[in-house]
Design a protein around this motif. Structure first.
Motif, short mmCIF file in Angstrom:
data_model
loop_
_atom_site.label_atom_id
_atom_site.label_comp_id
_atom_site.label_asym_id
_atom_site.label_seq_id
_atom_site.Cartn_x
_atom_site.Cartn_y
_atom_site.Cartn_z
N LYS A 169 0.80 -1.18 0.03
CA LYS A 169 0.10 -0.12 0.08
C LYS A 169 0.83 1.11 -0.10
N GLN A 170 1.78 1.27 0.48
CA GLN A 170 2.63 2.49 0.91
C GLN A 170 4.23 2.15 1.03
N THR A 171 4.91 3.03 0.35
CA THR A 171 6.56 2.71 0.80
C THR A 171 7.09 4.20 1.24
N ILE A 172 7.91 3.87 2.31
CA ILE A 172 8.52 5.30 2.67
C ILE A 172 10.19 4.98 2.74
N GLN A 173 10.66 5.98 1.94
CA GLN A 173 12.09 5.75 1.64
C GLN A 173 13.12 7.02 1.74
N PHE A 174 12.45 8.11 0.94
CA PHE A 174 12.97 9.55 1.11
C PHE A 174 12.32 10.58 1.71
N ASP A 175 12.97 11.62 1.99
CA ASP A 175 12.40 12.84 2.58
C ASP A 175 11.92 13.83 1.42
N ASP A 176 11.39 14.95 1.67
CA ASP A 176 11.02 15.77 0.74
C ASP A 176 12.11 16.24 -0.17
N LYS A 177 13.34 16.16 0.10
CA LYS A 177 14.41 16.68 -0.72
C LYS A 177 15.16 15.11 -1.42
N ARG A 178 14.29 14.32 -1.38
CA ARG A 178 14.80 13.07 -1.83
C ARG A 178 16.07 12.44 -1.34
N LYS A 179 16.33 12.78 -0.01
CA LYS A 179 17.53 12.08 0.56
C LYS A 179 16.85 10.89 1.23
N PRO A 180 17.85 10.17 1.76
CA PRO A 180 17.37 8.72 2.20
C PRO A 180 17.11 9.24 3.51
N ASP A 219 1.95 8.07 13.88
CA ASP A 219 3.42 7.99 13.20
C ASP A 219 3.95 6.75 13.22
N ILE A 220 5.24 6.72 12.43
CA ILE A 220 5.91 5.33 12.35
C ILE A 220 7.29 5.64 12.82
N CYS A 221 7.57 5.05 13.83
CA CYS A 221 8.97 5.21 14.61
C CYS A 221 9.91 4.08 14.14
N VAL A 222 11.21 4.38 13.65
CA VAL A 222 12.09 3.58 13.58
C VAL A 222 13.26 3.91 14.27
N SER A 223 13.90 2.96 14.92
CA SER A 223 15.26 2.85 15.44
C SER A 223 16.31 2.70 14.48
N ASP A 224 17.22 3.49 14.09
CA ASP A 224 18.08 3.18 13.09
C ASP A 224 19.54 2.95 13.78
N GLU A 225 19.97 1.97 13.88
CA GLU A 225 21.21 1.80 14.57
C GLU A 225 22.37 2.32 13.59
N GLY A 226 22.23 2.09 12.29
CA GLY A 226 23.21 2.69 11.37
C GLY A 226 23.60 4.04 11.50
N ALA A 227 22.36 4.96 11.67
CA ALA A 227 22.61 6.47 11.82
C ALA A 227 22.51 6.71 13.14
N LYS A 228 22.43 5.91 14.20
CA LYS A 228 22.53 6.28 15.68
C LYS A 228 21.29 7.12 15.97
N THR A 229 20.04 7.02 15.41
CA THR A 229 18.94 7.76 15.36
C THR A 229 17.60 7.02 15.46
N VAL A 230 16.76 7.85 16.02
CA VAL A 230 15.48 7.52 15.99
C VAL A 230 14.60 8.28 14.96
N VAL A 231 14.22 7.77 13.84
CA VAL A 231 13.42 8.33 12.88
C VAL A 231 12.19 8.43 12.87
N VAL A 232 11.19 9.31 13.06
CA VAL A 232 9.56 9.46 13.14
C VAL A 232 9.09 10.24 11.89
N VAL A 233 8.22 9.47 11.22
CA VAL A 233 7.59 10.16 10.09
C VAL A 233 5.93 9.97 10.41
N ASN A 234 4.95 10.64 9.82
CA ASN A 234 3.79 10.77 10.07
C ASN A 234 3.16 9.61 9.16
N GLN A 235 1.74 9.42 9.27
CA GLN A 235 1.11 8.42 8.59
C GLN A 235 1.50 8.61 7.02
N ALA A 236 1.60 9.56 6.42
CA ALA A 236 1.91 9.72 5.11
C ALA A 236 3.24 9.56 4.72
#
Length: 564
Positions: free
Chosen positions: A426-437, A455-472
């Motif tokens: 149904k949906q793919t989430i990969q890039f931000d508004d500037k087409r950066k991963p 919100d969709i919350c991802v803990s990213d060990e590679g980036a040492k970051t928690v990335v949170v995006v909205n439903q869209a």
């Protein structure tokens, strides 16, 4: 015992203070002995004195006097004119064809309205303001602590540069204090306004109580309910803390080299607070009761799993059962209370499962990195739900709608999040508004969960970051840890989960703790509780936290919120 006649002392006559009260004038609201009844009536014969036994006082309605006909009492109420009327008013034809009602019925309706208003003030509005005041006070304390932490960091950095930058250190600390004082003053002003409102609400409660308790209908009709004034809650003051960015000690531009403060901010969110509720409603799922963080989290029981070396993940099937995943091909279901093994499921391929989750249906879901599948276990049988050719499914979670969110990894090291309804993408989430991963590349662990606000919350060990995006799929924020960390080691997020308060919790294996942040990415606190290499996380329906400890293969239960 009749509450109308019980008392700690004998009631006395209002006219003859040594005599015991026996009668009562409902018209004048005077307590009388039998001897004084005649004297009382004779003092004002123009009134229609209603003398009753003391235990039946206030049983006679005190009708309001007519403003047009001074000797008449109003026993009817004109709805068109919104005014009490007497018999003479009706005979004058001034209210001809108007809708009339018995004034007692009108007064009963008003009393019911006031009672409901008083109940709302007592049970909903005032407790909500109490919670808001407590929240502001807690955030003031947290603000003090974090500004203190910030000052400590600046001081330590200043010591590394020795005497030549003492002047700059003082300047920056002064800026911090100025920002802190400004924000504390704003919060104090906010708190004073809230407490002022609370005082007004208390006054309103007392006024309404007097109106409900009185038998004087004129007074009752003169009272106006102001409950509506307090339903609009005050805005929630949102604070952004400044950040200290250290520089390297080289060159002449000392100000820039030493480090600068990223400016703090104060914003007001008029939707920041929600009215407290004591009743269950269809919206209860989207507006859960407010739970405060415990001052000191409490450790509960631990489950000793039977994995040989390592354990990675856990997922609550219920408040009594929990699925686990370790370093073999078997997924195990344990009793939370007894710690006993209840069931084991072996992957269909014989590979280690990459991750596990519990579907909305209650069935176990697992990903198989080796054969690029997502599988569901129904009635003991394993069914392939999703199969891939160029992407490998890694971590998975089930959403409130019943969809699956799967973290996919490709051989060219790209990472994306895919939403599935059954086997349909149904949906793919990969890039931000500037087409950066949005997510890092490489063979790192990444865990995923959905918050109550979707919100969709991802803990990213590679980036040492928690990335949170909205439903869209639009980026909301990134959380890069909190300074200072518990053990002053780099933030290394692994397992992630959320709770009924929309808190986001992530395991930090480097610092042996769990970070709690709010739904907007603001750090709230650490959970330590003697944790050792925390990896996977999950919560049950009562907001108990379960922490998977990687090397000792235990699952530890922790209570960190006050119960309702």
């Amino acid at each position: 015992m009749d509450p109308r006649t019980s008392a700690q002392d004998v009631m006395r006559c209002d006219l003859y203070e040594t005599a015991v009260v026996q009668m009562h004038c409902d018209t004048c609201l005077v307590n009388l002995c039998k001897t004084c009844v005649g004297e009382h009536i004779s003092t004002d014969e123009s009134k229609d004195h209603k003398i009753v036994k003391f235990q039946y006082r206030k049983s006679t309605p005190l009708y309001p006097g007519c403003t047009t006909h001074s000797k008449e009492r109003c026993k009817m109420y004109c709805k068109q004119c919104d005014f009490p009327v007497c018999i003479s008013c009706l005979e004058s034809n001034q209210h001809l064809s108007h809708e009339l009602s018995n004034i007692l019925r009108v007064l009963d309706e008003k009393k019911d309205m006031f009672k409901k208003g008083r109940h709302e003030l007592n049970e909903t509005i005032y407790p909500t303001y109490q919670d808001i005041a407590s929240d502001v006070q807690n955030r003031k304390s947290q603000l003090e602590k974090e500004y203190g932490d910030l000052s400590t960091v600046i001081t330590k950095h200043g010591e590394d540069w020795h005497r030549k930058i003492d002047k700059l250190v003082k300047k920056l600390k002064a800026e911090v204090d100025k920002m802190k004082n400004n924000q504390l003053q704003t919060l104090q002003k906010n708190l004073d306004e809230i407490k002022s409102k609370m005082s007004q609400i208390k006054h309103e409660i007392n006024s309404v109580k007097m109106a409900v308790d009185t038998n004087d209908l004129s007074k009752l009709l003169s009272v106006t309910s102001n409950v509506h004034r307090y339903r609009n809650l005050p805005p929630k003051i949102m604070i952004s803390l400044p950040k200290f960015i250290p520089g390297k000690c080289q060159g002449k531009e000392l100000n820039k080299m030493f480090g600068t403060l990223v400016s703090s901010s104060l914003t007001s969110d008029k939707h920041g607070y929600r009215m407290k509720t004591t009743e269950k409603s269809p919206e209860a799922g989207s507006s859960p009761p407010v739970k405060q963080l415990l001052d000191v989290p409490e450790t509960g029981s631990s489950i000793n799993t039977e994995y040989n070396e390592f354990i990675y993940s856990a997922a609550c099937l219920s408040d009594e059962e929990i699925w686990t995943r370790g370093n073999d091909k078997t997924m195990k279901l344990y009793s939370i209370n007894k710690g006993s093994l209840l069931k084991s499921i072996t992957t269909k391929s014989g590979n280690w499962p990459s991750d596990i989750a519990v579907a909305k249906s209650g069935d176990l879901v697992y990903t198989d990195y080796g054969d690029r599948t997502v599988n569901i276990v129904k009635n003991g049988k394993i069914e392939k739900v999703i199969g891939q050719q160029n992407w490998n499914p890694r971590n998975v979670c089930s959403t409130s709608s019943g969809d699956l969110l799967v973290i996919m990894f490709s051989y060219n090291k790209q990472t994306k999040v895919v939403r599935y309804a059954g086997s349909i993408e149904k949906q793919t989430i990969q890039f931000d508004d500037k087409r950066k991963p949005l997510y890092s590349s490489g063979y790192y662990d990444r865990y995923i969960t959905e918050n109550r606000n979707l919100d969709i919350c991802v803990s990213d060990e590679g980036a040492k970051t928690v990335v949170v995006v909205n439903q869209a799929g639009k980026l909301r924020f990134k959380y890069i840890g909190h300074t200072p960390a518990q053990k002053n080691r780099p933030f290394n997020p692994l397992g992630i989960t959320t709770d009924s308060q929309s808190h986001i919790l992530t395991a930090d294996i480097n610092n042996d703790c769990v970070h709690i942040i709010d739904q907007d990415g603001q750090f709230l606190r650490y959970i330590e509780c003697g944790l050792s290499e925390p990896w996977g996380l999950c919560t049950d329906t009562n907001d108990n936290l379960f922490v998977v400890q990687f090397r000792n293969t235990q699952v530890k239960k922790i209570k960190y919120l006050y119960s309702i």
